[in-house]
Design a protein around this motif. Sequence first.
Motif, short mmCIF file in Angstrom:
data_model
loop_
_atom_site.label_atom_id
_atom_site.label_comp_id
_atom_site.label_asym_id
_atom_site.label_seq_id
_atom_site.Cartn_x
_atom_site.Cartn_y
_atom_site.Cartn_z
N PHE A 264 6.09 -4.84 -58.15
CA PHE A 264 5.10 -5.09 -57.10
C PHE A 264 4.83 -3.80 -56.32
O PHE A 264 5.76 -3.12 -55.89
N GLY A 265 3.54 -3.47 -56.14
CA GLY A 265 3.19 -2.20 -55.52
C GLY A 265 3.24 -2.19 -54.00
O GLY A 265 3.28 -1.12 -53.39
N GLY A 266 3.22 -3.36 -53.36
CA GLY A 266 3.23 -3.41 -51.90
C GLY A 266 4.64 -3.41 -51.34
O GLY A 266 5.63 -3.11 -52.02
N ALA A 267 4.74 -3.77 -50.05
CA ALA A 267 6.04 -3.86 -49.38
C ALA A 267 6.57 -5.29 -49.46
O ALA A 267 5.80 -6.25 -49.50
N LEU A 268 7.89 -5.41 -49.51
CA LEU A 268 8.56 -6.72 -49.55
C LEU A 268 9.45 -6.88 -48.33
O LEU A 268 10.19 -5.96 -47.96
N LEU A 269 9.38 -8.04 -47.72
CA LEU A 269 10.36 -8.44 -46.71
C LEU A 269 10.89 -9.79 -47.16
O LEU A 269 10.13 -10.76 -47.27
N PHE A 270 12.20 -9.86 -47.48
CA PHE A 270 12.72 -11.09 -48.06
C PHE A 270 14.06 -11.48 -47.47
O PHE A 270 14.79 -10.65 -46.92
N ILE A 271 14.33 -12.79 -47.56
CA ILE A 271 15.61 -13.37 -47.14
C ILE A 271 16.28 -13.91 -48.39
O ILE A 271 15.66 -14.62 -49.18
N THR A 272 17.55 -13.59 -48.57
CA THR A 272 18.29 -14.16 -49.70
C THR A 272 19.78 -14.14 -49.38
O THR A 272 20.25 -13.30 -48.61
N HIS A 273 20.50 -15.10 -49.99
CA HIS A 273 21.96 -15.10 -49.95
C HIS A 273 22.54 -14.80 -51.32
O HIS A 273 23.76 -14.87 -51.50
N ASP A 274 21.67 -14.49 -52.29
CA ASP A 274 22.11 -14.13 -53.65
C ASP A 274 22.44 -12.63 -53.64
O ASP A 274 21.56 -11.78 -53.64
N ARG A 275 23.73 -12.32 -53.66
CA ARG A 275 24.16 -10.93 -53.47
C ARG A 275 23.77 -10.03 -54.64
O ARG A 275 23.47 -8.85 -54.44
N SER A 276 23.76 -10.55 -55.86
CA SER A 276 23.33 -9.75 -57.00
C SER A 276 21.84 -9.42 -56.89
O SER A 276 21.42 -8.28 -57.13
N PHE A 277 21.04 -10.41 -56.52
CA PHE A 277 19.60 -10.23 -56.31
C PHE A 277 19.36 -9.21 -55.20
O PHE A 277 18.51 -8.32 -55.33
#
Length: 633
Positions: free
Chosen positions: A199-212
């Motif tokens: 993805f060329g844009g910016a990402l702001l994400f929430i996750t509890h998957d530590r590998s991800f």
Amino acid sequence: MPLLRFEKISLAYGDQPLLDQAEFQIRKGERVCLLGRNGAGKSTMMKLVSGAVIADDGSMWRKPGLKVGVLSQDLPDQDEKKVYDVVASGLEAVGELISRYHSLSMNIRTDEDMKKLEKVQQQLEAADGWRLSQKVDTVIQKLGLPAEKQMKELSGGWRRRVELARALVGEPDLLLLDEPTNHLDIIAIDWLEKQLKDFGGALLFITHDRSFLQSLATRIIELDRGQLTSWDCDYNTYLERKAHALEVEAEQNALFDKKLAQEEVWIRQGIKARRTRNEGRVRDLKKLREERSQRREVQGNANFGLEQGDSSGKLVLEVKNASQAFDQNTVIKDFNLRVMRGDKIGLIGANGAGKSTLLSILLGNLEPQVGTVKMGTKLEIAYFDQLRNQLDLEKTVIDNVAEGRESIMINGASRHVISYLGDFLFPANRCRVPVKALSGGERNRLLLARLFSKPANLLVLDEPTNDLDVETLELLESLLMDFQGTILLVSHDRTFLDNVVSSTLVFEPGGHISEYVGGFDDWLRQGGAINKLVAESGSAKKQGKPSESEAAPVKDSAPAKKKLSYKLQRELDGLPAEIEALEAELNDLETKTGQADFYQGDQEAVQRVLSRLAELNELIEEKMERWEELDNM
């Protein structure tokens, strides 16, 4: 130049500030992960960024013309909308025109239909719709989506892909993702990682998957007690730096508290403290008191333990030549397994591959169409259900655990149920609310509290990590690693599997299940590959009766067994009781040797006990081998 910037943003619900004079910015190309405890305000901050929520104070600057795409935590509805229409809805008003044109062009039967099509065509041309229509086609093709299928026909993982396509079709400058790996299996999580890296844009994400998280994040923003802290590093480096920062904070707080205590002693010395020449010191003390009252302590970690049951028999479960099929689909074929006491086994496979079916067979809730399952002796089973069906949504938190009691027994000690629930981060006032009012993370903690309040030597955990924050995940890992009994674990959390299990069962094409030593990464090192797993079908998973046409040929392939003689059959029938008696004696002697003063007693008696222990272990092993030999005849 940043895409978006927070300037002293404050937001509170009730008397608890979620953001307190917070500062934040994100630039093009960054992949930023927002970390924080459950309830810290992460999802609320995402709504602030998207514009769905307005701050109480402060200002938020956006780059002119900024496009924000949102991939919500919840899956899209299983309704009659076509995949094409859902993806096109990401273009808002123009998307509706594109959907209408697409539907009309596929169903032209009369001159009236042609006139409607021409009218929509004119509207599209006026709105630059042809270029946007091409975007929809491109995204659908890139993500491999079934454009003409209805959403109700799709499984959870495919609906998540459709939702991502809807978010991407508008070519957002900033993409917001709230727990994007929820409802996804390992195959889909791996696919999503690759899509987001491209993805060329910016990402702001929430996750509890530590590998991800480790694979994707270029920067980490932590929301802790209303404050946002930026960590310009990957997740593993963040863990090291965060641990050091907490040590420094604890030292500074200790020095502050010491100074405050000294000043409190001074102020109580009487008239000297109130003289004019000391008014400055009094004012400083008032400031210290105010600063201390405003300090927000680090939220405690969950602190739970398992009610350990008595030891089970040495053999926990044995499966021979088991096969199972549903609707012409063989999910388990010629499966053999011996589970011994202390084994910790993980199950890896796509959604719909048959993991929950295998657990039902192992627990005796489902009889395999072909083959046999033998349960060991003295089993005390605790089962964690991924659907949380064991919780009564209408009852309160306390009633779901205590079942009318005020106290429960945990490892031989009586605990008040409210105190016990406090270990799972439920304050007293939260213990009286109905379960239907709890968040996903709270329901998971409640199910763990219910599960761990009962003695068990066999834990069966079906997706226990959903909705748990990282700190609770790590505590659960530690607890399971120290557990002395047997564990069967289904999880798509790769790090969790690596840290807990000693072997894995991998679901492969054709219903074959192979066993590998170690966790997820160990499986990859032994030649495993994610793309070799059974891929989840685009269709929604159907529940049905076993397919007779699939079962019949499998049954024919099972080896015929000879009928044992009367003497051998008597011997086989008596072996389980003999083994149970030997194991009971073994447990008694193990308890005796575990006493603190055992080795201080008479040395001849000590040696006799140790010799008998060794003899019992050999006898049990011989009996087990004989049982297997007779059963295979």
